[in-house]
Design an enzyme around this catalytic site. Structure first.
Site, mmCIF file in Angstrom:
data_model
loop_
_atom_site.group_PDB
_atom_site.id
_atom_site.type_symbol
_atom_site.label_atom_id
_atom_site.label_comp_id
_atom_site.label_asym_id
_atom_site.label_seq_id
_atom_site.Cartn_x
_atom_site.Cartn_y
_atom_site.Cartn_z
ATOM 1 N N ILE A 111 0.822 -1.216 0.000
ATOM 2 C CA ILE A 111 0.000 0.000 0.000
ATOM 3 C C ILE A 111 0.848 1.255 0.000
ATOM 4 C CG2 ILE A 111 -1.961 -1.095 1.133
ATOM 5 C CD1 ILE A 111 -0.992 0.062 3.770
ATOM 6 N N GLY A 166 8.559 3.826 0.013
ATOM 7 C CA GLY A 166 9.369 5.026 0.206
ATOM 8 C C GLY A 166 10.829 4.744 -0.033
ATOM 9 N N PHE A 205 13.139 4.229 2.160
ATOM 10 C CA PHE A 205 13.796 3.315 3.072
ATOM 11 C C PHE A 205 13.082 1.970 3.182
ATOM 12 C CE2 PHE A 205 14.982 7.440 5.409
ATOM 13 C CZ PHE A 205 16.013 7.660 4.508
ATOM 14 N N GLY A 206 11.953 1.761 2.494
ATOM 15 C CA GLY A 206 11.275 0.491 2.583
ATOM 16 C C GLY A 206 9.873 0.559 2.004
ATOM 17 N N CYS A 207 9.078 -0.510 2.268
ATOM 18 C CA CYS A 207 7.715 -0.624 1.736
ATOM 19 C C CYS A 207 6.739 -0.835 2.896
ATOM 20 C CB CYS A 207 7.623 -1.796 0.750
ATOM 21 S SG CYS A 207 8.748 -1.649 -0.657
ATOM 22 N N LYS A 244 5.337 -1.958 8.054
ATOM 23 C CA LYS A 244 6.403 -1.223 7.348
ATOM 24 C C LYS A 244 7.681 -2.062 7.399
ATOM 25 C CE LYS A 244 7.019 3.252 7.897
ATOM 26 N NZ LYS A 244 7.453 4.560 8.460
ATOM 27 N N ASP A 251 9.434 15.916 9.558
ATOM 28 C CA ASP A 251 9.001 15.642 8.178
ATOM 29 C C ASP A 251 7.480 15.712 8.093
ATOM 30 O OD1 ASP A 251 9.286 15.089 5.499
ATOM 31 O OD2 ASP A 251 9.424 12.924 5.760
#
Length: 805
Positions: A451, A454, A456-458, A472, A567
């Protein structure tokens, strides 16, 4: 006879079929197949040389030039023997020339190709062959001209090297000799000269290599043996040096330098053996070298002279020899670390420049001998200082290496301690999931469940212990991914708030974080999709602004250390079922430490990260992250909720509209008519939050919250928002115990993976039930695990709704 003719005719017919098949394969560039057909055809009809010329053409395209030349030679020989058509012979010679031209391009030898082309023209005139001949002759002329220029360049560099050698500038001389070798690598004199330079520079292995190359190029060149023997003598290989000098005697038996070298070798061998040697001993040492008696007598005489010199040598002489040997060792070590020690190289370069300046002064003022001697003494002192400085640099280098090793070891220990601390933290605050559970929940990380993704990962949607969760998966091989994992666990383990995403657990083995699943995605999804944007009413947008403001105030007021999100953007604001907003993605968040120089809290970094359009300009320029950095990002988010526009230039757009008194022209009216007072208040507040200077931005917990809270209360009191408030009062289904159907106070996980109220499931088990209340399947065990993450989420929900009531 007729049978033989029939067989020959049949073989020739079969050969023609092979030729046709070979030609067809050749046209399609199936070259291996063509070669096989031509080979079979040549065996069937040996008198037809076209099979050989055709196969040669295939070999030429396959870059098998030697095979092409072989077939062409065979075709020419057989064609002349059978008196074949001159065109076929000329074609074979032309193809041979083409192959030789290809070989000549690599070997730089066009003579064979030119001869083949001339023979081809003699057999049969062809414009194409004549053109190739012209090109080959032109290429040969270019090679000859290049060789002539290379020889001139080599002579020039050798002469320049000789000049520098005479000036004792051995480094520059060696460089010019090297350039001369590149132009003419077959000149033994250049290798001999560079070997002598290496000897003076102390590079004995390089000198030995050059001397060997000199001897290999010209075994009769005496200087090659002299250089090689001198290096071997300096390296302590006296017997080998003696044998090299003997080889040199074969070139010139009366050479004084060779004889002197033999005397020195004999003296060194005698010293190494610890005593004097007689003539018989010398003959035994040199027995395998086939020397005559006269030479042995000369060597014996040299050894006697060396013995006399040994007796006359003083302790000071021995110390000087040892010092010279130490100096050579230091010079070898220096040459091996030239690249690592640029400062040392510059220092030695300055010393060499001083040498050159002193040499020029010595040539110009020859009459001032005393002055030159004093300068030489000063120079020796400077050289001694430079050696001492070099030794100091070596010791500093060793010290730095030790400090580096200690630092690496300390970093590794800290990393291990940090991992242990993080593991304890995860175990204490959240559920620890196994890698197999994570893989099962994500169906082995299926793309259909992905879904989000990014840097640094999924992020995957999955069912974990009968709960719909967001998983994550960070990249464990990435330092940023590991840092984000540790940072999010550290932050979310310390803080709890209704509008912060709930961390349900983690898998430290695979750097995986498990969050509550918010089905409506992110605020960015709503703002970027026109259909979804219309469902986000102006009342809901005001409520989201208030929720995010309260979450930021909570983070900034955290004790003992404030937290800065770092962020903040719509993509990191997730929406629940009732569009309740929650902050997520704390990978670059930081715990702020009190500054020792002023009464402020900040985090300083040399590499600011985040989303540039939402980042504090002062954070980008100074690397200092403070709570005011989140205030700037909050202002951009408010402007986006007001206008529905992308973040690029949004501040300037709103400022221009306010200056013109036409603020309604930039407001998103697709969600209904905003109250004019709310628009002006929020726009003015957002522009103040996005001031370039941090000092000009308002405080969230003071002025900002007072305005936002008042606007929220006014917006939620409208009739259109009453229904949504009722929906928000309903607890989530996973807060309800399946047995008691009430909100759980002490949730525990049973063996079936479902969560129950502790008292209810214990009562179920005590009444003799050994099956699951949900699946009616047999329970593997009766152990219960506290679900602390769910309990914390329930308490937060209850606290939030009790406050709203």
């Amino acid at each position: 006879m007729e049978a033989e003719d029939d067989e020959r005719a049949e073989a020739e017919a079969e050969a023609r079929r092979e030729k046709e098949a070979g030609n067809a394969a050749y046209r399609k560039l199936y070259l291996e197949t063509a070669v096989r057909h031509y080979t079979r055809g040549a065996l069937l009809d040996p008198r037809d040389i076209s099979f050989l010329t055709n196969r040669a053409a295939a070999y030429l395209l396959m870059s098998k030039y030697k095979e092409c030349v072989r077939d062409c030679d065979e075709a020419v020989e057989k064609g002349r023997e059978l008196r074949a058509d001159n065109k076929l012979v000329a074609r074979a010679l032309a193809r041979k020339a083409s192959a030789l031209l290809k070989l000549a391009a690599c070997a730089a030898d066009y003579d064979p190709a030119i001869r083949a082309l001339q023979q081809s023209l003699a057999e049969h005139y062809s414009e194409e062959t004549l053109a190739k001949l012209g090109e080959a002759e032109e290429a040969r002329k270019e090679i000859e001209e290049r060789e002539r220029l290379d020889q001139e360049a080599a002579d020039h560099h050798r002469d320049r090297g000789n000049d520098f050698f005479k000036q004792k500038r051995y480094q520059e001389a060696a460089m010019h000799y090297t350039e001369a070798m590149k132009k003419n690598p077959k000149d033994p004199r250049v290798f001999s000269n560079r070997a002598q330079c290496h000897i003076y520079l102390g590079a004995l292995p390089e000198g030995l290599e050059d001397a060997d190359k000199c001897i290999a190029l010209d075994p009769t060149f005496l200087k090659g043996y002299l250089r090689k023997a001198k290096v071997q003598l300096l390296m302590g290989n006296y017997e080998i040096a003696l044998a090299t000098y003997v080889e040199g005697l074969k070139c010139d038996p009366n050479n004084l330098e060779v004889l002197d070298g033999l005397r020195r070798c004999a003296a060194c061998i005698k010293r190494a053996n610890g005593g004097d040697s007689r003539a018989e001993d010398l003959r035994e040492i040199l027995g395998d070298l086939h020397l005559n008696d006269d030479l042995c007598n000369k060597l014996q005489k040299s050894m006697d002279e060396a013995a006399v010199l040994k007796k006359e040598a003083s302790d000071e002489r021995l110390k000087r020899i040892e010092s010279e040997r130490l100096a050579r060792t230091l010079e070898d070590l220096y040459l091996s670390q030239v690249q690592q020690r640029k400062e040392t190289e510059e220092s030695l370069s300055r010393v060499q420049q001083e040498f050159e300046q002193l040499k020029i002064q010595q040539d110009e003022v020859t009459v001032e001998l005393q002055r030159v001697n004093e300068q030489n003494e000063n120079l020796l002192g400077q050289l001694s200082d430079s050696r001492e400085h070099f030794e100091w640099l070596l010791s500093e280098h060793d010290q730095l290496l030790r400090e580096r090793d200690n630092a690496v070891r300390e970093v590794e220990e800290l990393r291990q301690k940090r991992g242990q601390m993080l593991s304890v933290l995860v175990t204490a605050m959240h559920c620890e999931f196994s890698s197999s559970e994570v893989e099962s929940a994500t169906e082995n990380f299926s793309n259909s469940l992905k879904i989000g993704e990014g840097g640094f990962g999924c992020v995957y949607k999955g069912i974990l212990r009968n709960m719909t969760v967001a998983i994550k998966v960070l990249r464990p091989d990435s330092l940023q991914g590991q840092s984000q994992f540790e940072q999010e666990v550290s932050i979310l383990s310390r803080v709890r708030h209704p509008h912060l995403v709930t961390l349900l657990g983690a898998c430290s083995e695979s750097s995986t974080l498990v969050y509550e699943f918010l089905p409506n995605g992110s605020l960015e999804d709503f703002l970027m999709c026109s259909d979804k944007r219309q469902t986000l009413t102006w009342q809901a947008r005001i409520r989201i602004i208030a929720e995010i403001c309260s979450a930021l105030i909570f983070l900034h007021k955290n004790k003992p250390h404030p937290v800065v999100h770092g962020d903040l953007k719509p993509a990191n604001i997730l929406l629940g079922v009732n569009l309740v907003s929650k902050l997520s993605d704390f990978g670059i968040s930081r715990l702020l430490i009190q500054s020792s120089t002023n009464n402020t809290t900040l985090y300083r970094t040399m590499h600011p990260v985040g989303t540039p359009l939402y980042m504090d300009p002062e954070f980008l320029s100074t690397g200092e992250l403070t709570p005011q950095s989140d205030v700037y990002s909050f202002g951009i988010v408010v402007l986006r909720l007001l206008t529905g526009k992308p973040p690029v230039g949004i501040k300037n757009i709103v400022e221009d509209a306010m200056e013109k008194g036409d603020l309604n022209s930039v407001i998103d009216t697709s969600v209904g008519e905003w109250p004019h007072l709310h628009i002006e208040q929020l726009a003015y507040l957002a522009l103040r939050c996005t001031e370039l200077s941090r000092r000009c931005r308002p405080d969230l917990s003071g002025e900002v919250w007072a305005i936002v809270e008042a606007i929220r209360d006014a917006a939620l009191s409208s009739p259109s928002s009453s229904r949504s408030a009722q929906d928000q009062n309903s607890p989530p289904s996973y807060f309800i115990c399946p047995i008691s159907q009430d909100i759980m106070d002490d949730p525990h996980i049973a063996a079936d993976g479902f969560t129950y109220e502790a008292e209810a499931i214990r009562s179920w088990l005590c009444n003799g039930h050994d099956t699951s209340p949900m699946t009616n399947l047999l329970l593997e065990h009766e152990e219960l695990i506290p679900n602390r993450a769910l309990r914390s989420a329930i308490q937060e929900w209850l606290q939030q709704h009790s406050m709203s009531l």
